[in-house]
Structures are given as structure tokens and as C-alpha cells.
Write a protein that holds these residues in place. Structure first.
Motif, PDB file in Angstrom:
ATOM      1  N   ARG A 133       0.855  -1.193   0.000  1.00 20.20           N
ATOM      2  CA  ARG A 133       0.000   0.000   0.000  1.00 20.20           C
ATOM      3  C   ARG A 133       0.888   1.240   0.000  1.00 20.20           C
ATOM      4  N   TYR A 134       0.698   2.108  -0.996  1.00 18.22           N
ATOM      5  CA  TYR A 134       1.502   3.328  -1.085  1.00 18.22           C
ATOM      6  C   TYR A 134       1.104   4.281   0.039  1.00 18.22           C
ATOM      7  N   VAL A 135       2.101   4.811   0.749  1.00 20.31           N
ATOM      8  CA  VAL A 135       1.814   5.524   2.001  1.00 20.31           C
ATOM      9  C   VAL A 135       1.546   7.016   1.810  1.00 20.31           C
ATOM     10  N   PHE A 136       1.849   7.579   0.632  1.00 18.62           N
ATOM     11  CA  PHE A 136       1.695   9.026   0.449  1.00 18.62           C
ATOM     12  C   PHE A 136       0.510   9.403  -0.441  1.00 18.62           C
ATOM     13  N   THR A 137      -0.287   8.449  -0.862  1.00 14.84           N
ATOM     14  CA  THR A 137      -1.318   8.738  -1.864  1.00 14.84           C
ATOM     15  C   THR A 137      -2.731   8.762  -1.284  1.00 14.84           C
ATOM     16  N   GLY A 138      -2.870   8.987   0.013  1.00 10.56           N
ATOM     17  CA  GLY A 138      -4.200   9.076   0.609  1.00 10.56           C
ATOM     18  C   GLY A 138      -4.946   7.759   0.502  1.00 10.56           C
ATOM     19  N   TYR A 139      -6.229   7.852   0.115  1.00 13.68           N
ATOM     20  CA  TYR A 139      -7.045   6.642  -0.001  1.00 13.68           C
ATOM     21  C   TYR A 139      -6.638   5.780  -1.193  1.00 13.68           C
ATOM     22  N   LYS A 140      -5.915   6.368  -2.143  1.00  6.79           N
ATOM     23  CA  LYS A 140      -5.557   5.637  -3.371  1.00  6.79           C
ATOM     24  C   LYS A 140      -4.281   4.826  -3.125  1.00  6.79           C
ATOM     25  N   THR A 141      -4.340   3.922  -2.157  1.00 11.96           N
ATOM     26  CA  THR A 141      -3.135   3.184  -1.764  1.00 11.96           C
ATOM     27  C   THR A 141      -2.691   2.175  -2.811  1.00 11.96           C
TER      28      THR A 141
END
Length: 497
Positions: A133-141
């Protein structure tokens, strides 16, 4: 009342049975260590046990799963932010070196190559992920922050918000020269000049342009509306000789798509300086590797494109630039935001500032190439000695002016890298304060877990010393009742006849 042998037998059997039942219950408590074996043994203890076990399950969920997961997420974020801060410091050092007078063009070019690598590293850190899960993209993980490969499958209409303080005053070298390739006609030799320009730098370069069926230009809206009213926008290329100069009257602007900037004349600039908000809407559809995704930073609308490059209306998606807090429940009715968004920590400004340095360096190298070409044209007779001397003088002036533009770009890099490092450090500090709160809750849950475990033990577990004494007492009583019953029931009336 007459007491018969049958009555004595029944009474003895009942008493022996009761003693055996009591002994059996104590034996179960002794062997299991629990006060009850089934709810009907003591409903109050059973109900209390269910509530305490539910509480313990929740505490364990918080302590063993939610909090460690939140800590790991925040550890990944903290590591990325620390790395970005370190890179910002290195960029600042390189910009300080690049702004020094004694450096040669080769020295400054070497610095530019390092800056390119650091720029890539900043935004690659933005692709940090935890458990996929990408940690800097908000809900768009599930989406990376930057494009990992070139993408021209979509077109975005982006609305970027500015204030009057974002308007820049920069210098551009105008009226430059070209080296003739033929001896006739006689070359026109220009006198280069440093021209002050006013601009807004957009988040991307190589923006969308179109000439058919209509000429495409961005739209500018302001608060108050009068600040941006009447600005005539004309598309230009940075290679155009009039890209940074204006003729005529009235507020004017040039949309330079290849460098991603809007340049204003003085009248338009003065009007925009009175605005509290400046919104510029523009399109982009060709993203290169390393570009940030617009939906993570701006209000925008995306469309997928068909094979002819036209928008597919049914694929329209609207995005809003808003806070997207990923929260973990870390205790009863307590939630903690674990994520940091790229729009708050990893700004596009640093990358665009490095783009300015790269462009200024390329422009300076082009002038040096022209100097070399001019010498060749003198040697092959294309230029006369007089024309060469005149052209060389102006090319030297052009190089001096472009060197100053490059130094200005480095100086801007010094301030921007420092500002961006401060932004990253503030976000890292905010993350650290949330991490401390998480640790406090974890400590409190440890205490709470011990307390609930003690309550469960007090409610369910027997006192082993007490139960041993009671068990031995019950066993003695049971054996005594068996012995007494045996002696009593062996005698009957016939024994005395």
C-alpha cells in the motif's frame, strides 16, 4: 415417628450422593483451575466472564494488530521523509556550489547531473509502500505517487491554485543570435539583452497544445474577478524569439507549453498582484516517467483516450484535492491518523526548480556550441573576420548573460530547497508527535491488558490453596459418610432375633 430401615437407607444414599456431588465439583475445580465448568454452575460468573473475555479480545486486537500495523506504516513514512530531507540538504549544498562565480560550465553541468539524480530520488521516495500500500497517496493506496513509466493513455484537465505571492519575477536572455550556415546574405548580428519577465510556473512541462479546430490556451480565473479580467493569452514555444517579450497594450500572457509556464506583461502582472486567489486550468496528456499523478495534488478531471487521441466521455473521473486521512482505531473510541499525504510533504516545486536549472544549463551549452560553430564558419570562409569578430563579441555577451540566468536559477534552488526541507521536517515532526501518542496508547493498553487479565483470573480461577483444603475436607467427609452408611446399613431387625 417410626423410622424404618428403608428411610435410613434412602437418607444415607442421598447424603452420600450429595457428598459425592460436592466432591466431584471440587475435583473439577481442582483439576481445571476454574470456578465453573458450564454457565449453569454460576450464571453471574459466566456473564462476567463473557464480558471480560470480549474486553480482552478487543485489547489484544488493538495491542497485537492495530497498533503494530500503524507503527509499521508510520515507520515507513518516517524513513521516506527523513531520506527526502537528507536529499533536500544535498540539493541545497549543490545549489550553493553552482551559484559560485569561479565554476566553469563543465563544473556546473556536473552539478546539474547530480541534481537530476536527486530530483528522481525525491519523488521515488514518494512511491514508498507498506505491505503493498503506497503511504503518500491518501485513499488511493493501490496507485503509485509518480508514474513508473511513460503514459499517454489519459488526458487531465488540471486546476492549480495560486496566490499573488506565487507570481515570479525572472530574467530571460532575449535577442539572441544564430550562426549563419551560408556566406550570403550577410548575417544579422543582434545585441543580446537581459529582459525581466513575470510568470507563473505550472506543475508540469510539455503541456497540452492544439491548433485545430480551435487554438487551445489555459483559462485564468481570480478572486476578485477583475484582477484576471481581459488577459489575452497567446500560445508560444520557448524557442520563439518573442516568447518572453510583448508588443501592444492591455494585459497579455504567453502560454509556453513546452516549459510549463505562463508569462505575463507588466500590466497583467500588476493586475494579478491584487488577486487573493489565482486559479489556472490547463490540460496535460503525455506524462513521462517520474511525473507526479495530478489526482494526488490538484482538483482535476481525467478522461481515457481512444486510438485517435480523443477523450472518451464515459470515462470521466473527477478528483478533489482534499485531506484523505487513513485512521486506525487504536483504543476504545480512539482513532489515529497514520498517513502523510504527498501534497503536504512532497511538493512539485523542487522538481520544477531543478527543471529551471536544467533548462538554463542547456541554454548556456547551446550558446557555447554556437561559439564553436562560429569559429568553424570563420575557418571555412562562411564568415568574414569582421563578421566573426562582431558575432563572437555578441555571443560572449550572450554567454555572460545566460551564465547569470543559470546563477539566478541556482540561487532560487537554494531558497526553494531550504523551504522544502523545512516543509518535510514539519511533516516529519507532526508524524513523530502522532507516533509518541501511539506509544502512549500502547503503554496504556499493556496496563489495561494486565488489569483485565487479573479481573478474569479473579472471576474464573479458583484459589488453589483453598480448593485443595476444601477438596481434602470433602474427600474426608465423603469417605466418612461411606463408612458410616456401611456400618448403619449392615444392621437389620433380623440381627437381633
Amino acid at each position: 415417628m417410626r423410622v424404618t430401615n428403608q428411610m435410613m437407607t434412602n437418607s444415607a444414599l442421598i447424603n452420600v450422593g450429595n457428598n459425592k456431588t460436592s466432591l466431584n465439583r471440587l475435583e473439577e475445580q481442582y483439576t481445571t483451575g476454574k470456578k465453573i465448568q458450564k454457565p449453569s454452575d454460576d450464571p453471574i460468573i459466566a456473564v462476567r466472564a463473557l464480558k471480560l473475555r470480549t474486553t480482552m479480545t478487543e485489547v489484544q486486537q488493538y495491542k497485537e494488530k492495530n497498533i503494530p500495523d500503524a507503527q509499521n506504516w508510520m515507520d515507513v513514512t518516517e524513513g521516506a521523509l527523513s531520506a527526502i530531507s537528507e536529499v533536500m540538504g544535498k540539493i541545497n549544498t549543490l545549489c550553493v556550489q553552482g551559484a559560485n562565480d569561479p565554476l566553469s560550465t563543465d563544473d556546473r553541468d556536473s552539478i546539474v547531473q547530480n541534481l537530476k539524480q536527486y530530483k528522481d530520488e525525491i519523488y521515488k521516495q514518494g512511491n514508498s509502500d507498506y505491505a503493498g500500500r503506497y503511504v503518500f497517496t491518501g485513499y488511493k493506496t493501490n496507485k503509485s505517487l509518480i508514474y513508473t513509466e511513460a503514459d499517454s493513455s489519459k488526458q487531465y484537465t488540471i486546476t492549480q491554485h495560486f496566490t499573488a505571492s506565487d507570481l515570479e519575477v525572472t530574467n530571460q536572455v532575449t535577442n539572441t543570435n544564430t550562426v549563419p550556415t551560408t556566406s550570403t546574405p550577410a548575417p544579422t548580428i543582434n545585441t543580446p539583452a537581459m529582459t525581466q519577465t513575470y510568470r507563473t510556473q505550472l506543475a508540469y512541462d510539455n503541456l497540452y497544445t492544439n491548433t485545430t479546430p480551435t487554438v487551445y490556451v489555459p483559462t485564468i480565473t481570480t478572486t476578485p474577478a477583475s484582477a484576471g479580467a481581459g488577459i489575452t493569452i497567446t500560445p508560444k514555444s520557448s524557442a520563439d524569439t518573442d516568447a518572453y517579450t510583448f508588443t501592444g497594450t492591455g494585459p497579455q500572457a504567453h502560454y509556453i507549453a513546452d516549459t510549463g509556464e505562463i508569462v505575463y506583461n507588466k500590466e497583467a502582472y500588476d493586475n494579478l498582484k491584487t488577486a487573493t486567489n489565482i486559479n489556472i486550468q490547463y490540460d496535460k496528456k503525455e506524462f513521462k516517467e517520474g511525473d507526479v499523478r495530478p489526482e494526488d495534488y490538484f482538483d482535476c478531471t481525467s478522461y481515457e483516450l481512444d486510438s485517435a487521441g480523443a477523450k472518451i466521455a464515459t470515462t470521466k473521473i473527477d478528483y478533489k484535492s482534499e485531506d484523505q486521512q487513513i485512521q486506525y482505531e487504536i483504543n476504545y473510541n480512539q482513532k489515529l491518523t497514520v498517513n502523510t499525504q504527498a501534497k503536504d510533504a512532497i511538493k512539485p516545486d523542487m522538481g520544477r526548480t531543478i527543471d529551471d536549472i536544467i533548462n538554463a544549463m542547456e541554454s548556456l551549452k547551446q550558446t557555447e556550441t554556437k561559439q564553436t560553430e562560429a569559429k568553424k564558419r570563420l575557418d571555412d570562409g562562411t564568415l568574414t573576420q569582421a563578421n566573426y569578430d562582431s558575432l563572437k563579441e555578441q555571443l560572449d555577451t550572450e554567454k555572460t548573460l545566460k551564465t547569470q540566468v543559470l546563477k539566478d536559477a541556482y540561487n532560487k534552488g537554494i531558497s526553494v530547497s531550504k523551504d522544502q526541507q523545512n516543509v518535510v521536517n514539519v511533516e516529519n515532526s507532526d508524524l513523530g508527535s502522532r507516533y509518541v501518542r501511539l506509544q502512549l496508547v500502547e503503554s496504556r493498553l499493556d496496563t489495561q491488558s494486565d488489569q483485565v487479565e487479573e479481573l478474569m483470573s479473579n472471576n474464573e480461577d479458583v484459589d488453589l490453596a483453598e480448593i485443595i483444603i476444601r477438596f481434602n475436607s470433602a474427600q474426608t467427609l465423603y469417605n466418612s459418610s461411606l463408612s458410616a452408611t456401611a456400618k448403619t446399613l449392615t444392621n437389620s431387625l433380623l440381627d437381633f432375633i
